[in-house]
Enzyme design. Sequence first.
Site, PDB file in Angstrom:
ATOM      1  N   ASP A 333       0.836  -1.199   0.000  1.00 40.36           N
ATOM      2  CA  ASP A 333       0.000   0.000   0.000  1.00 40.36           C
ATOM      3  C   ASP A 333       0.876   1.258   0.000  1.00 40.36           C
ATOM      4  O   ASP A 333       1.965   1.282   0.573  1.00 40.36           O
ATOM      5  CB  ASP A 333      -0.894  -0.031   1.245  1.00 40.36           C
ATOM      6  CG  ASP A 333      -2.075   0.909   1.140  1.00 40.36           C
ATOM      7  OD1 ASP A 333      -2.687   0.969   0.058  1.00 40.36           O
ATOM      8  OD2 ASP A 333      -2.388   1.574   2.133  1.00 40.36           O
ATOM      9  N   GLU A 382       0.994  -0.389  -5.075  1.00 40.39           N
ATOM     10  CA  GLU A 382      -0.217   0.441  -5.086  1.00 40.39           C
ATOM     11  C   GLU A 382       0.221   1.859  -5.418  1.00 40.39           C
ATOM     12  O   GLU A 382       0.781   2.560  -4.584  1.00 40.39           O
ATOM     13  CB  GLU A 382      -0.915   0.361  -3.725  1.00 40.39           C
ATOM     14  CG  GLU A 382      -2.280   1.062  -3.687  1.00 40.39           C
ATOM     15  CD  GLU A 382      -2.175   2.543  -3.346  1.00 40.39           C
ATOM     16  OE1 GLU A 382      -2.302   3.368  -4.282  1.00 40.39           O
ATOM     17  OE2 GLU A 382      -1.962   2.865  -2.179  1.00 40.39           O
ATOM     18  N   ASP A 436     -11.791  -0.009  -1.172  1.00 39.91           N
ATOM     19  CA  ASP A 436     -12.214   1.357  -0.854  1.00 39.91           C
ATOM     20  C   ASP A 436     -13.286   1.889  -1.802  1.00 39.91           C
ATOM     21  O   ASP A 436     -13.791   2.997  -1.607  1.00 39.91           O
ATOM     22  CB  ASP A 436     -11.017   2.312  -0.883  1.00 39.91           C
ATOM     23  CG  ASP A 436     -10.140   2.198   0.350  1.00 39.91           C
ATOM     24  OD1 ASP A 436     -10.646   1.755   1.401  1.00 39.91           O
ATOM     25  OD2 ASP A 436      -8.959   2.563   0.270  1.00 39.91           O
TER      26      ASP A 436
END
Length: 563
Positions: A333, A382, A436
């Site tokens: 991430d 990411e 998300d």
Amino acid sequence: MKKAGVLMPVFSFPGKYGIGTLGKEAYSFIDVLRDTGNKIWQVLPMGPTGFGDSPYQSFSAFAGNPYFVDLEALIEEGLLTEEDLEDPEEFDFGDGEAIALLKTLWQKKAWEGDEKARNLLSTLNQGIDKYEEEDSPFKVNYGKIYVSKFKALKLAFENYKKQGGKIDKIYKELRPETVEYCVFMAIKNNYFGASWDVWPEDLRDCEKAAVEEFKAAHKDEIDFYAFIQYLFNKQWGKLHEYAKIKGIEIIGDIPIYCAPDSADVWAHRELFQYTVKGEPKKVAGVPPDAFSATGQLWGNPLYSWDVHKKTGYEWWLSRMDYCLEMYDTLRVDHFRGFEAYYAIPYGDETAENGEWVPGPGMDLFDAMTKHYGRKDLPIIAEDLGIITDEVKELMKKTGFPGMKILQFAWDSGPDNAYLPHSLTTPNCIYYTGTHDNDTLKNWFETLPDWIRNYMYMYMSRSHNDWNAMPELLIRLSMSTVADTVIVPAGDYLGLGAEGRINTPGTSGGNWQWRMSKGAFTDEIKRKMSEIVGVYGRYYHKEEAAPVEETTPEDESLLEEESF
């Protein structure tokens, strides 16, 4: 060969006891992937969660979530009984089962003349709407899970000891950082859940003498957490092995930062930007942009990269070792934070006064290449959001695939980098949405008309295709040049807002969605197979020998060779 996969959080599996686990439903899901030609299962971070229940804020980067330990497997091993867990006055897992059992129990006692039971029944009936709203087999009730799951695990631990289980041998299976987590949680519980920065100074500062004294006085509590990690590792190891047999790759997920209240920060404060008094100097976030006038203040402690460099990035290499033992590939991430990270003065209420500070860059990944003896590390970067040329250059040097999101493709015209025709390299992972994002169905149905009209034109479709749009969007994603396409389970299931996993910037109501049992019907599986097959992504593995389709039988925890 191009691949396809499904994003499915462990907590979202159906089944008994209030939350998805590493049990039978997880094995069944792997079978669904195999039967439909999918190659990949992507999970969310699987560390132990705390306040807010976010998997991206974990008590440790080196531990598994106790909630995911399968209780039915412990029943099969003789460490628990169904009768234990079905006592509604002792266990309520928030799935509605305990309320129904309590009502039946108190009705029976009330009929027998028990005045207390009659009063309790009256109170229950008065608040039944509230109970039914909070308790559902389709939504995790973390408050009740926290109480009942740990109570059940504690009971299993006591039975394990009574049956002659060897605690000392458990520790031989655990990494040193995992043992630090066990000590951390025991201290935390001793101080009623308080964060480490308000513990007594000697424990706050992780002074060796104080920690050793605590360990001697609270050995049983520390052993309990070690026992949980042993169970998690054992169950996950068997599930991962089953996935390998079926030809399924598992993509794990790690946040770049550690949580402030974590064993990692407590035991290794020198690796983070902290004062000697235990306060962060600066914290993580992102600057103001078109979506947030004051930026995002995450509050995570920042790494002292100069200290990491001096150690040869030892902690990061250990973290990667732990994760790559668990997963086949790892999504990292906020990858841009390795090139430069946004540092916000501690105590600020917004992210407006932060500044960009250089990160370790390629130096960290060169250390990983040397450590593993290979340059093609199994990492997905990411790289969403505003990405600078410097970040793009780091991506190019590492060779890591980035991410493209279908739902981000439609609001800025034909030059949008996420539109299928804009993809310039197959070295990427294309998602219909992430954890998300909203589900495709609800997202599409709530779009402004002008965006929907552009989508119809882009796909040579019309308003008549409204109901078919989730499937058409999945097909559009599969048709891209991306090496891998991943679809959240809720999109294949055609779920609306009820299937959303997380809404960024909100508190409460997140990380709760649970799939209904048998949701992947034969018709849905047929459609999944057709879609991945039409676009050349169907994976089929010939198995060398017949394999049981059910959960592999667990050995007894008491067998010494299992340690």
